[in-house]
Scaffold this active site. Structure first.
Site, PDB file in Angstrom:
ATOM      1  N   LYS A  84      42.898  43.385  41.173  1.00  0.00           N
ATOM      2  CA  LYS A  84      41.814  43.148  42.139  1.00  0.00           C
ATOM      3  C   LYS A  84      41.741  44.321  43.103  1.00  0.00           C
ATOM      4  CE  LYS A  84      40.636  38.552  43.675  1.00  0.00           C
ATOM      5  NZ  LYS A  84      40.987  37.550  44.669  1.00  0.00           N
TER       6      LYS A  84
HETATM    7  C1  E4P Z   1      39.177  34.895  45.042  1.00  0.00           C
HETATM    8  O1  E4P Z   1      39.116  35.801  44.242  1.00  0.00           O
HETATM    9  C2  E4P Z   1      38.947  35.100  46.482  1.00  0.00           C
HETATM   10  O2  E4P Z   1      39.909  35.918  47.043  1.00  0.00           O
HETATM   11  C3  E4P Z   1      38.873  33.743  47.146  1.00  0.00           C
HETATM   12  O3  E4P Z   1      37.982  32.931  46.416  1.00  0.00           O
HETATM   13  C4  E4P Z   1      38.476  33.830  48.616  1.00  0.00           C
HETATM   14  O4  E4P Z   1      38.269  32.532  49.090  1.00  0.00           O
HETATM   15  P1  E4P Z   1      38.137  32.199  50.658  1.00  0.00           P
HETATM   16  O5  E4P Z   1      36.912  32.846  51.174  1.00  0.00           O
HETATM   17  O6  E4P Z   1      38.052  30.693  50.687  1.00  0.00           O
HETATM   18  O7  E4P Z   1      39.378  32.724  51.303  1.00  0.00           O
END
Ligand code: E4P
Length: 216
Positions: A84
């Site tokens: 990521k």
């Molecule tokens: C996933 O890839 C993201 O990091 C995650 O869905 C972020 O979610 P949030 O906005 O609830 O922290």
């Protein structure tokens, strides 16, 4: 539509996998912190072994060279690792370099259609628009999903649309209606997706009638 589970909690992942609802997992530094384990590489490996599908782990470097180094290390943890990378200018360099090496990249923290277009051109395997965080600042997160799906369809771009920051069942349903490839869903929302008050009410009535038939 594929369901990824948005957590680093191995017990929750195992349970949802047993339902056949886990096509992959996404983590981020906050989710790893919630899991409360400092041995994050070992935890990511455990998740990969459990899921046997794409598992996203996020770099914490912010410069391109650092992101590339960290991404190469993360990719070495398991054949299932997806790296990521935050969608910044340096992030684009890292996405292009890692993707060029055949390492799958999930471009994260995407909040605009222009960012989505750029990460696809840089070769990201996944693009993660954050719908809940847009809703939080009075934008409509799902409008972004519609735009990204349209752009990718217009140009046959292969990057998969991974709906992230999902907060409630309607995000998932709308994403499915829009043709998004994947939603990454917190375990709590997976449970909410199956609930319906009329199902509960109907079941209670059926069981009461059954008991009456049995003379109970
Ligand atoms: C996933 O890839 C993201 O990091 C995650 O869905 C972020 O979610 P949030 O906005 O609830 O922290």
């Amino acid at each position: 539509m594929k369901f990824f589970i948005d957590t680093a909690d191995t017990a929750a992942i195992a349970e949802i996998k047993s339902l056949g609802m886990c096509d992959g997992v996404t983590t981020n530094p906050s989710l790893l912190a919630q899991a409360g384990r400092r041995d994050t590489d070992a935890l990511l490996r455990e998740i990969c072994d459990l899921v046997e599908g794409p598992v996203s782990g996020e770099v914490v470097a912010t410069d391109a060279a650092g992101m590339i180094r960290e991404g190469e290390r993360l990719a070495g943890l398991s054949e299932y690792m997806v790296v990521k990378i935050p969608t910044t200018y340096d992030g684009l360099k890292a996405i292009a370099a890692l993707s060029g090496q055949g390492i799958p990249v999930n471009a994260t923290l995407v909040f605009s259609p222009s960012q989505a277009l750029l990460v696809a051109k840089a070769g990201a395997a996944y693009c993660s628009p954050f719908v809940g965080r847009l809703d939080d600042v009075s934008h409509n997160g799902m409008d972004l999903i519609e735009q990204v799906v349209t752009i990718y369809t217009n140009y046959d771009l292969e990057t998969e649309v991974l709906v992230a920051s999902v907060r409630h069942p309607n995000h998932v349903v709308e994403a499915a209606l829009m043709g998004a490839d994947i939603a990454t869903i917190p375990p709590k929302v997976i449970k909410q997706l199956v609930q319906h008050p009329l199902t509960e009410k109907g079941l209670a009535a059926f069981l009461a009638d059954w008991d009456r038939l049995q003379g109970k």
